[in-house]
Motif scaffolding. Structure first.
Motif, PDB file in Angstrom:
ATOM      1  N   SER A  33      -1.809  17.137  -2.704  1.00 45.01           N
ATOM      2  CA  SER A  33      -1.995  17.707  -1.375  1.00 45.01           C
ATOM      3  C   SER A  33      -2.863  16.789  -0.509  1.00 45.01           C
ATOM      4  O   SER A  33      -2.595  16.586   0.674  1.00 45.01           O
ATOM      5  N   GLU A  34      -3.899  16.216  -1.130  1.00 48.14           N
ATOM      6  CA  GLU A  34      -4.790  15.335  -0.361  1.00 48.14           C
ATOM      7  C   GLU A  34      -4.070  14.064   0.092  1.00 48.14           C
ATOM      8  O   GLU A  34      -4.232  13.623   1.232  1.00 48.14           O
ATOM      9  N   ILE A  35      -3.264  13.499  -0.820  1.00 50.59           N
ATOM     10  CA  ILE A  35      -2.517  12.285  -0.422  1.00 50.59           C
ATOM     11  C   ILE A  35      -1.535  12.624   0.702  1.00 50.59           C
ATOM     12  O   ILE A  35      -1.418  11.903   1.685  1.00 50.59           O
ATOM     13  N   GLU A  36      -0.873  13.761   0.541  1.00 47.40           N
ATOM     14  CA  GLU A  36       0.119  14.139   1.557  1.00 47.40           C
ATOM     15  C   GLU A  36      -0.531  14.394   2.915  1.00 47.40           C
ATOM     16  O   GLU A  36       0.053  14.119   3.957  1.00 47.40           O
ATOM     17  N   GLN A  37      -1.761  14.904   2.885  1.00 45.01           N
ATOM     18  CA  GLN A  37      -2.440  15.143   4.167  1.00 45.01           C
ATOM     19  C   GLN A  37      -2.742  13.831   4.877  1.00 45.01           C
ATOM     20  O   GLN A  37      -2.674  13.747   6.094  1.00 45.01           O
ATOM     21  N   LYS A  38      -3.041  12.822   4.065  1.00 46.31           N
ATOM     22  CA  LYS A  38      -3.320  11.512   4.664  1.00 46.31           C
ATOM     23  C   LYS A  38      -2.039  10.823   5.113  1.00 46.31           C
ATOM     24  O   LYS A  38      -2.054   9.969   5.979  1.00 46.31           O
ATOM     25  N   HIS A  39      -0.924  11.170   4.459  1.00 45.82           N
ATOM     26  CA  HIS A  39       0.370  10.522   4.777  1.00 45.82           C
ATOM     27  C   HIS A  39       1.428  11.579   5.024  1.00 45.82           C
ATOM     28  O   HIS A  39       2.376  11.706   4.254  1.00 45.82           O
TER      29      HIS A  39
ATOM     30  N   MET B 275       0.839  -1.220   0.000  1.00 42.58           N
ATOM     31  CA  MET B 275       0.000   0.000   0.000  1.00 42.58           C
ATOM     32  C   MET B 275       0.866   1.259   0.000  1.00 42.58           C
ATOM     33  O   MET B 275       0.835   2.075  -0.899  1.00 42.58           O
ATOM     34  N   SER B 276       1.723   1.349   1.025  1.00 44.27           N
ATOM     35  CA  SER B 276       2.549   2.550   1.154  1.00 44.27           C
ATOM     36  C   SER B 276       3.436   2.771  -0.068  1.00 44.27           C
ATOM     37  O   SER B 276       3.698   3.901  -0.462  1.00 44.27           O
ATOM     38  N   LYS B 277       3.868   1.616  -0.660  1.00 48.71           N
ATOM     39  CA  LYS B 277       4.726   1.727  -1.843  1.00 48.71           C
ATOM     40  C   LYS B 277       3.956   2.359  -3.012  1.00 48.71           C
ATOM     41  O   LYS B 277       4.473   3.207  -3.742  1.00 48.71           O
ATOM     42  N   GLN B 278       2.698   1.911  -3.124  1.00 45.13           N
ATOM     43  CA  GLN B 278       1.860   2.479  -4.193  1.00 45.13           C
ATOM     44  C   GLN B 278       1.612   3.966  -3.974  1.00 45.13           C
ATOM     45  O   GLN B 278       1.620   4.755  -4.905  1.00 45.13           O
ATOM     46  N   VAL B 279       1.390   4.316  -2.690  1.00 45.12           N
ATOM     47  CA  VAL B 279       1.149   5.724  -2.355  1.00 45.12           C
ATOM     48  C   VAL B 279       2.379   6.546  -2.729  1.00 45.12           C
ATOM     49  O   VAL B 279       2.290   7.581  -3.389  1.00 45.12           O
ATOM     50  N   GLN B 280       3.547   6.044  -2.314  1.00 45.84           N
ATOM     51  CA  GLN B 280       4.797   6.752  -2.620  1.00 45.84           C
ATOM     52  C   GLN B 280       4.962   6.909  -4.134  1.00 45.84           C
ATOM     53  O   GLN B 280       5.366   7.958  -4.625  1.00 45.84           O
ATOM     54  N   GLN B 281       4.585   5.858  -4.847  1.00 43.35           N
ATOM     55  CA  GLN B 281       4.731   5.901  -6.311  1.00 43.35           C
ATOM     56  C   GLN B 281       3.849   6.989  -6.924  1.00 43.35           C
ATOM     57  O   GLN B 281       4.288   7.756  -7.777  1.00 43.35           O
ATOM     58  N   ARG B 282       2.598   7.051  -6.432  1.00 44.12           N
ATOM     59  CA  ARG B 282       1.680   8.069  -6.956  1.00 44.12           C
ATOM     60  C   ARG B 282       2.185   9.475  -6.605  1.00 44.12           C
ATOM     61  O   ARG B 282       2.122  10.391  -7.418  1.00 44.12           O
ATOM     62  N   ILE B 283       2.688   9.612  -5.375  1.00 41.40           N
ATOM     63  CA  ILE B 283       3.237  10.910  -4.964  1.00 41.40           C
ATOM     64  C   ILE B 283       4.367  11.306  -5.911  1.00 41.40           C
ATOM     65  O   ILE B 283       4.417  12.432  -6.408  1.00 41.40           O
ATOM     66  N   ASP B 284       5.271  10.371  -6.170  1.00 44.33           N
ATOM     67  CA  ASP B 284       6.413  10.669  -7.054  1.00 44.33           C
ATOM     68  C   ASP B 284       5.927  11.088  -8.441  1.00 44.33           C
ATOM     69  O   ASP B 284       6.414  12.051  -9.022  1.00 44.33           O
ATOM     70  N   GLU B 285       4.944  10.317  -8.945  1.00 42.83           N
ATOM     71  CA  GLU B 285       4.398  10.638 -10.280  1.00 42.83           C
ATOM     72  C   GLU B 285       3.832  12.049 -10.321  1.00 42.83           C
ATOM     73  O   GLU B 285       4.104  12.826 -11.230  1.00 42.83           O
ATOM     74  N   LEU B 286       3.015  12.337  -9.294  1.00 44.86           N
ATOM     75  CA  LEU B 286       2.362  13.654  -9.271  1.00 44.86           C
ATOM     76  C   LEU B 286       3.381  14.777  -9.179  1.00 44.86           C
ATOM     77  O   LEU B 286       3.299  15.777  -9.884  1.00 44.86           O
ATOM     78  N   ARG B 287       4.373  14.611  -8.303  1.00 43.58           N
ATOM     79  CA  ARG B 287       5.383  15.668  -8.146  1.00 43.58           C
ATOM     80  C   ARG B 287       6.123  15.876  -9.459  1.00 43.58           C
ATOM     81  O   ARG B 287       6.372  17.016  -9.865  1.00 43.58           O
ATOM     82  N   GLU B 288       6.452  14.772 -10.110  1.00 45.67           N
ATOM     83  CA  GLU B 288       7.190  14.898 -11.362  1.00 45.67           C
ATOM     84  C   GLU B 288       6.344  15.605 -12.420  1.00 45.67           C
ATOM     85  O   GLU B 288       6.830  16.478 -13.147  1.00 45.67           O
ATOM     86  N   GLU B 289       5.076  15.224 -12.464  1.00 48.50           N
ATOM     87  CA  GLU B 289       4.206  15.827 -13.465  1.00 48.50           C
ATOM     88  C   GLU B 289       4.017  17.324 -13.206  1.00 48.50           C
ATOM     89  O   GLU B 289       4.082  18.147 -14.128  1.00 48.50           O
ATOM     90  N   ILE B 290       3.801  17.660 -11.962  1.00 46.86           N
ATOM     91  CA  ILE B 290       3.600  19.076 -11.613  1.00 46.86           C
ATOM     92  C   ILE B 290       4.861  19.875 -11.950  1.00 46.86           C
ATOM     93  O   ILE B 290       4.794  20.938 -12.579  1.00 46.86           O
TER      94      ILE B 290
END
Ligand code: 9MJ
Length: 669
Positions: A44-50, A1-16
């Motif tokens: 921002s929403e994912i980061e608030q949860k994690h 789970m956490s790995k997937q979350v981290q992956q999505r965070i990385d994707e979003l940051r890179e895209e932004i």
């Protein structure tokens, strides 16, 4: 789970970050703002949860929460340089000669860049992450403004790619683009705060905020123009190539930068940029020429704190000192009085300036400008010249403070100023020459006296030809006078005279509205007519009586009283009545006796037999209140063709609706 979350965070940051790069550095946005906002919101929403996954270089972490108490000092390991100035082609030619002789070369290549008028800033990236940002200060010691700099979207919190030096200090200019500056100043004025004098002061003021939340609201931008400390990589040996590298790491470079050859290239670059100056997004005060070859730069070295290998060729100043000869008043066509500074002619921003606006009394008070003062005049771009400040040390004697006149300089009528408003205006609306054309156009307009065939152009023509001076003169016009006008056929002239005759039969409310008294719109005119029932009573009402009328406040009351106090206005009204303008007597003793008093109407859709405004006026004449939106308080909704949501809402709320036929029947009852 956490790995997937981290992956999505990385994707979003890179895209932004990548969208930021396209937008700011490449000047070629890839996605609409809405998509960018959506990505940022998701991150921002994912980061608030994690919260444990938040890093300081995340694009969500631009605005810090806690304000500072003060700024701390920063020592610049590599001093931040200033630039020598060239004020003429001769100065530039001398510079070029010194370089050619110094490096023993016939022709030098220069990196030419616009000289931005902002604040020099140092950005320190360690392993690609923005660690610290500092002002130039005196070149050796500056102030740590990291938290404020982080709020500027054009500055990457993290460098792009991987091949950057372990330590990279980028230098550049924080600026406020002209459009952002204009908007910010409008907001400042609206809030009753002091406007900024120029974009550079606005940028400086914005970076000096201890609370980064305030800086975040300011439209700041950034362009890089060099490097300081570099460790862990050898950079290209040409300034221009080095700038290309900075660009590849996500740093914004001025798109106007160019490599030019020799003195000739410098001069033609200067000329082309001087031509473009006003249309560039940022304010620039000259051109910086830098010897492109870094080896040559090293040969030339430094004098005191400025490099010998670079020079700033300044544009003609946009600010100059001159004498304020007098403060005159101009009366605009709407009656607004504007103080204008008459200046000893001065060459500034490429033109000779002898007048500048002073806006209003508040602005004059803020500047404390007085006739005879020495002032600083600014003319940037195409804007109207402004007075920036008064040079108090040069004031001699005791010049008098300026006060707006109490009488209009054009017509002599009293002037007035609304409470809480900056403008002073002339109250002689019907008589004042400056306002004549506007007053007549308004008087003749459809919703006022409704003189068919008397458009704005014709009014201008009639005044320009000297056929009319006031609205009362309209009713003296004869077919013989009119046919002399250009493009006026006999038939049109006859029609106009007939329309004028027809317009004499009007209503009290229309007549009051037609007088064009400040702040008296159609609704207020109708309210006054309903309440007082006669023109005499309106003209003679005192403030207390006026304030008894529903929806009439002190400003409207004061305007009415002042208007009807002006002898000139009274004369015009008298003439109009003598000419036969009349209206049916309103018989109702009080407004409670009118047939539709207390009823609220909404009119929606298109009516065949009359315009919506006429329908509104007809209802008001019968005592009804007309509202723009349907609510529980609405009694009737009149529904025309293509009615829209108001009709649906009326049905939902169970309100009585009237179609056009029913509505007309009601009016005729
Ligand atoms: C500005 N203000 O635009 C330099 N600058 O280079 C540019 N300033 C500079 N270069 C060395 N484009 C010291 C200052």
């Amino acid at each position: 789970m956490s790995k997937q979350v981290q992956q999505r965070i990385d994707e979003l940051r890179e895209e932004i970050n990548s969208h930021n790069y396209s937008y700011y550095v490449l000047d070629a946005p890839e996605v609409p703002d809405s998509e960018y906002d959506r990505l940022l919101k998701e991150l921002s929403e994912i980061e608030q949860k994690h919260p444990e996954l938040i890093t300081p270089d995340s694009p969500t972490q631009r605005v810090g929460a806690t304000p500072l108490d003060s700024f701390t000092e920063v020592q610049h390991e590599v001093p931040m340089l200033s630039l020598g100035n060239a004020f003429s082609d001769q100065d530039l030619s001398d510079f070029d000669r010194r370089i050619r002789e110094g490096v023993e070369s016939d022709m030098i290549e220069y990196a030419a860049e616009p000289k931005l008028d902002g604040l020099a800033i140092s950005l320190l990236y360690k392993n690609g992450v923005l660690e610290r940002a500092a002002t130039r200060g005196d070149g050796r010691t500056g102030e740590d403004v990291t938290l404020n700099i982080r709020t500027i979207d054009a500055i990457p919190l993290k460098l792009r790619g991987k091949d950057y030096p372990a330590v990279l200090e980028v230098r550049g200019e924080v600026v406020m683009p002209k459009t952002g500056f204009e908007k910010l100043n409008q907001q400042q004025i609206k809030k009753g705060e002091k406007p900024f004098v120029n974009p550079r002061n606005a940028a400086a003021g914005s970076l000096r905020q201890l609370d980064p939340k305030i800086t975040a609201t300011r439209p700041l931008s950034f362009y890089s123009y060099g490097v300081g400390l570099v460790d862990g990589m050898v950079l290209p040996n040409k300034h221009s190539k080095m700038m290309d590298r900075l660009k590849s790491w996500g740093l914004r470079i001025n798109p106007e930068s160019q490599v030019v050859k020799g003195l000739k290239g410098c001069i033609s670059y200067y000329e082309s940029l001087a031509d473009k100056r006003n249309s560039l997004p940022d304010e620039i005060d000259g051109i910086v020429y830098k010897v492109d070859n870094v080896k040559f730069q090293e040969i030339m070295g430094f004098v005191s704190r400025a490099p010998r290998w670079a020079i700033a060729r300044k544009f003609p100043a946009q600010e100059e000192m001159t004498k304020l000869i007098a403060i005159d008043i101009q009366v605009g066509r709407t009656g607004a009085l504007t103080p204008v500074a008459r200046l000893e002619p001065v060459f500034v921003g490429g033109v000779t300036v002898s007048n500048a606006t002073l806006h209003n009394q508040d602005e004059i008070d803020r500047l404390d400008a007085r006739a005879g003062d020495t002032v600083i005049v600014r003319r940037a771009g195409d804007v109207i010249p402004q007075i920036v400040s008064v040079v108090k040390s040069k004031r001699s004697g005791k010049p008098r403070r300026f006060h707006m006149p109490t009488a209009c300089p054009v017509c002599g009528s009293e002037t007035a100023r609304f409470e809480d408003e900056a403008v002073t205006f002339c109250t002689g609306g019907l008589f004042c020459e400056a306002q004549r054309k506007e007053a007549i156009k308004h008087f003749a307009s459809r919703r006022a006296m409704n003189v068919d065939g008397l458009g704005d152009k014709l009014v201008e023509q009639l005044v320009d030809e000297g056929l009319i001076n006031t609205i009362a003169d309209l009713y003296h016009l004869k077919v013989e006078d009119l046919v002399q006008l250009e493009r006026m056929a006999e038939k049109s002239a006859k029609n106009l005279v007939t329309s004028l005759e027809t317009s004499k039969k009007t209503s009290l409310a229309r007549f009051i509205f037609a007088l064009g008294i400040h702040s008296i719109g159609e609704t207020t005119a109708q309210t006054l007519a309903n309440h007082f029932l006669s023109l005499d009573k309106i003209m003679n009402a005192d403030k207390e009586q006026l304030l008894e009328v529903p929806d009439i406040g002190p400003i409207v009351a004061d305007n009415l009283i002042t208007f009807f106090k002006q002898q000139h206005n009274l004369e015009v009204v008298e003439q109009l009545l003598a000419m036969g303008i009349s209206w049916p007597t309103i018989k109702q003793k009080s407004k409670t006796e009118q047939p539709l008093t207390g009823k609220t109407f909404v009119v929606t859709g298109t009516l065949e037999s009359m315009g919506r405004n006429d329908a509104k006026a007809a209802l008001q004449e019968l005592g009804a209140k007309v509202s723009g939106s349907v609510s529980k308080k609405t009694d009737y909704v009149v529904i025309g063709e293509n009615p829209g949501s108001k009709a649906t809402k009326a049905q939902d709320l169970g309100i009585t609706t009237l179609d056009e036929t029913a509505f007309i029947a009601l009016l005729n009852q």
